[in-house]
Design an enzyme around this catalytic site. Sequence first.
Site, short mmCIF file in Angstrom:
data_model
loop_
_atom_site.label_atom_id
_atom_site.label_comp_id
_atom_site.label_asym_id
_atom_site.label_seq_id
_atom_site.Cartn_x
_atom_site.Cartn_y
_atom_site.Cartn_z
N ILE A 27 41.55 29.51 38.28
CA ILE A 27 41.05 28.79 37.10
C ILE A 27 41.99 29.02 35.92
O ILE A 27 41.64 28.76 34.78
CB ILE A 27 39.61 29.23 36.74
CG1 ILE A 27 39.54 30.75 36.50
CG2 ILE A 27 38.65 28.82 37.83
CD1 ILE A 27 38.15 31.22 36.05
N SER B 162 45.00 33.56 40.39
CA SER B 162 44.61 34.12 41.68
C SER B 162 45.46 33.57 42.82
O SER B 162 45.76 34.29 43.77
CB SER B 162 43.12 33.88 41.95
OG SER B 162 42.83 32.49 41.90
N THR C 141 40.65 39.54 42.21
CA THR C 141 41.79 40.36 42.63
C THR C 141 41.30 41.47 43.56
O THR C 141 41.91 41.77 44.57
CB THR C 141 42.49 40.98 41.40
OG1 THR C 141 43.06 39.92 40.62
CG2 THR C 141 43.61 41.92 41.82
N ALA D 137 44.03 48.00 43.09
CA ALA D 137 43.77 47.13 41.94
C ALA D 137 42.28 46.93 41.70
O ALA D 137 41.48 46.88 42.62
CB ALA D 137 44.42 45.76 42.15
N VAL E 266 40.06 42.83 35.58
CA VAL E 266 40.11 43.08 34.13
C VAL E 266 39.87 41.81 33.32
O VAL E 266 39.83 41.84 32.09
CB VAL E 266 41.48 43.70 33.76
CG1 VAL E 266 42.60 42.63 33.87
CG2 VAL E 266 41.47 44.30 32.37
N GLU F 108 37.39 39.94 32.41
CA GLU F 108 36.37 39.94 31.36
C GLU F 108 36.44 41.11 30.42
O GLU F 108 36.37 40.95 29.19
CB GLU F 108 34.99 39.89 32.00
CG GLU F 108 34.73 38.64 32.80
CD GLU F 108 33.48 38.83 33.62
OE1 GLU F 108 32.44 38.30 33.23
OE2 GLU F 108 33.56 39.53 34.65
#
Lengths: 771, 162, 277
Positions: free
Chosen positions: A479, A483, A524, A723, A726, A728
Amino acid sequence: MKFVGKSIKRVDGVKKVTGSLKYVDDMKMPRMLYVAVKRSPHPHAKILSIDPSEALRLRGVKDVITGEFYTKRGGLYLEDKNFLAVGKARYRGEAVAAVAAESEDIARAAVELIKVEYEVLPAVTNAVEAMAPNAPLVHPDLGDYKVAPVFFPEPGTNISNHYKLRKGDVDKGFAESDFVFENKFYVPHVQHVPIETHTAIAQMDADGYLTVWASCQSPYAVRQALSAAFDIPLNKLRVISPAVGGGFGSKAGTTLEGIIIPLAMRSNGRPVKLTYTREDEFENAYVRQGLHATIKTGVRKDGKIVAVQNEFIWDGGAYTEYGVNIVKAAGYASAGPYDIDNVHTDSYCVYTNHPVGGPYRGFGMSEIHFGIEQNLDIVAEEIGISPVEIRRINGLKPGGRTGTGEVVEVCGLMECLDNVIRDIELDKEEPASGPNKRRGKAIACGWKAPSMPNNAASSAVIKLNEDGTAHLLVSAQDIGQGSDTVMTQIAAEVLSISPEKITVRTGDTDHTPYEWQTVASRITYSAGRAVYEAAQDAKAQLFELAQIKLGVYKRDLEMRDGFIVSQIYPDRKVAISELALGLTFEDGSGVHGPIIGRGSFIPPNIRNADKKTGLGEHPVAFWTYGAQGVDLEVDVETGHIKVLKVASCFDVGQVVNPQMLEGQLEGAILQGMGTALFEELMLKDGKILNKSFVDYKIPTSDDMPELVVSFVENPEESGPYGARGVAEPAMVPTAPAIANAVYKAVGIRLSTMPLTPEKVLAAMKEKAQMK
Amino acid sequence: MSKLTVRFILNGEEIEHETLPNRTLLKMLREDFDMTGAKEGCGAGECGACTVIMNGHAVNACLVLAPEVEGSIIETIEGLSDGTHLDPLQQAFIDNAALQCGYCTPGMIMTAKALLDENPTPTYEEIKEGISGNLCRCTGYKKIVQAIQSVADQNRIGHGNG
Amino acid sequence: MRPFEYFRPSSLKEASELLVRYGDGAHLLNGGTDLIVRMREGLTLPEAVIDLKGIEQLSRIREDEASVYIGATVNLNQVGRLETIGKSFPYLAEAALSVGSKQVRNRATCIGNLCNASPLADTATPLMALNAVFEVFGPEGEREIPIQEFFVFVRKTSLKPGEIVKGVRVPRTAGHGVFTKLARRKEVDLSMVCMTLLKAEDGWRLSFGAVAPTPVRLPKTEALLNQGAALEAVLSSAVSEVKPIDDVRASAEYRLDMVKVMLSRGLEQIEKGGAVS
């Protein structure tokens, strides 16, 4: 590592910079019909009758539908909504009828001709008032609604979820405190403002097969919702998300898709399209709920916070099928990233006759931290310690316990705080730029966990091609966050082939495997893990075959630049391309067949918290911690705030793509600034007064301050290469950091957003008068 | 309402096209020419997602009526690359990660192009101000400004630090 | 968009006749940045749209010793960048460049901005301070309208049916001037309050926008300034000569406070001999 941790260029870059990527509104189909929507002018009204006859007579109009065609309720966590109003309209702008016509102009003209008779009902437009005993009920039938068992509606009221957190004993905690303070905060509604508005096309084939093209974050969630609402089996319903021009949560779940399905079912095969205008976007897509927060803090002289009591009253709007979870997430995060023994939180999701609250980047975190982080600064000052000190004393560290009693294993909060203190030179007093300006610097912290069902799942498929390239199939939706590129990097790393050799395909429920939703800062981590597993699966199959081919035990094999290579005898190798379709022997026979790598992932061991206390040892997949620092100036005569510099630092576990991660953090800061300085849906008696860019302002390039972003890497054990997400958290500390810096600059505290010049000036005048 | 014929140049090509007057250049580009790079972000000239270059100047295509293009030169994002090579600005956006969801990108690039055509070596501040008519929700603008700046820097080298 | 007939007359006479023929159903199209928005929202539903940009004489910019003349179809970026405007009336240039975004200013015109008669039109206050004069073409011939007689009410001018503003004549006025626009956001925003303050050779001129139904001059305050009155008295007078309302952008109270702040800052700037923002 070769690819993870490197600033690989976006795999979708060329399509986007050439304007050739087709978003849903760019798509044209033969014989397409266009939809316009009739909307309620009243925030609360019974629908007595809808007469579409004149509209149907207009040339070019093909169909008109109302909510009576499909009365089945639906919803993600609580089934309280219909796509078109049934029986009554619960907010101003709610869809009551929809028209399909040969052109947009005709559809809009037809909407004007639909006659609707309403009986206006008393409306509730304040969440606190909506909780009062005799408040008008928005959902009198709340008791009949199906609800996921982790939410607690109170039928007969406007409360659709009452979340409780009961840790320790707050009464005892307050009694043991040296000081007790109570502060209130109010956060108004805002909207996500993706630059692309919501849009969807639906088409039903002659054999009853329905295809939906939607700008959506979660095609599988859309598929599920539509299947349930319209009784279409999942194998006959295909949802495609070709591209998304920004989501920020507004395109999670379903918004307008259900409006066009009935029209598509009745159009005899003609595709039906609906695109929201910007005004529709403000009023009829999800909005971020308003919050009335009361925070009571018990603290010792030495700065240790002993007890916290929170009351969060959320203005959930007319439908809270999604909002109930935001309320819960805010509830279990309500202590903030702090180690507090006694926490008592009541978080209420309240129905009002306001636009529909839904997932917005942060999922409640930005809203509660506006209060939490200012509250800390207030308390610190009252007891005579610095804002940094109170956070050092109480901030979570490994070994500490969160508000739900979870033991913290990994936590980079203090490192992040140190970094931002350094990057804005917090302790260096710097002069303002003029006699009418005052300068102030401050910090704020934040945290968030993915808020999702415990069993939210991801999956991925890798198909190896006979030339050594590969296809990666996921339904994680790019989006904007990148990704597509991140998933490619992970697969490339495992298989040791260059990212250019991997084509990622997403967003098609017929062809790309299940992904719960692209929300919650989980992709992620979760989809990444699924991709990692799929690549490992493909690798394992390659090793099986290579073992035979090379005569080397598979434990001694490794992937290297498109080859499977013996670690011991480096000249014994075989190309991926040779094994992609199976292993062929010298006699011409073959075994195994095409290599298809398969990966599925559910975050391990996330267990429900206790229903009564909200306590749980592992109620979320992970927490992401971070901090921000702000340096700003206030014009003391006009009240204008100019943000000079923002520093941001988060513990991301493992940076997958540094350049893209920077971009995400930078964008988040500006979005946070927007809510702090400009953004508010101005609601009066249920009506949005500013549903356009003329009076709903988001930051422009000329509002951009100096931005310094940095990262800390304390690996997340179950994340791909360590990983964690992050997306938000990156926005959470910005608004309170700004509010704290304004206090530093001019000594006034604004307990509400946005901090407009007028509010700042009024507060300064009030302070001056009090002297 | 009568249809009329408009004659204009679109990405270097001479066009003679019939259209009703009651639509915008944006709709005409998107619907008649399938040039969907310019987007409708608001329809009211506030977001810049529909920016195209008209007679050398950046304009919001949503605020130009179709008949108004008569006799003019229109450049859209589709005309920037020749199908094989990207324009330096487009490449700079990729190299600097100056895009995320991509929706504001075509308009942003056209605004940047008009800016650089007028002033090949703008300062950082001039760039920040120059693109303030294009809203972006994803990037925070920093990398966009850096991308444009990198092209400006190349122009500086090209013109001998002019 | 509702259907309409589109016309692109090549003379003022033709344009004026069309205006008269269609009456209330006609609308002049200039930059389009206001009209098209209104048409999209259904606030204006013309039967005939009359595009002025085919009339060559309206694009002219003329200057002589006495004045600078800006034609009706000259856009705001052009006005803002004209060397002669920058030299003689830098505050007018600044006002022109503060409207909307760059893209909007490449279409929107100074005259269009004024003919919409919005009380907050940014180019209005400098031209009010400069005593600009509109040159008007109409069915009964040509006439002039001094800007102080031009704005009647919100979105209402003193133009008669069939009349078209050809351009505005700005008398050269020596002196120091300041334009200030106060908005919520730095760029692309409507004014909460805007002001032009001009210390001309023949006296002070003060104009405010967004604080009354039309842009206004403040003659009593100007008189006090000419008399050298104390700052306090000047500010009180200014507040008494305006009548702001509460709206989504600001409250009346805030606007009144800003009138005082902007005026005192403007005076300070002019003291220092600048014609700056």
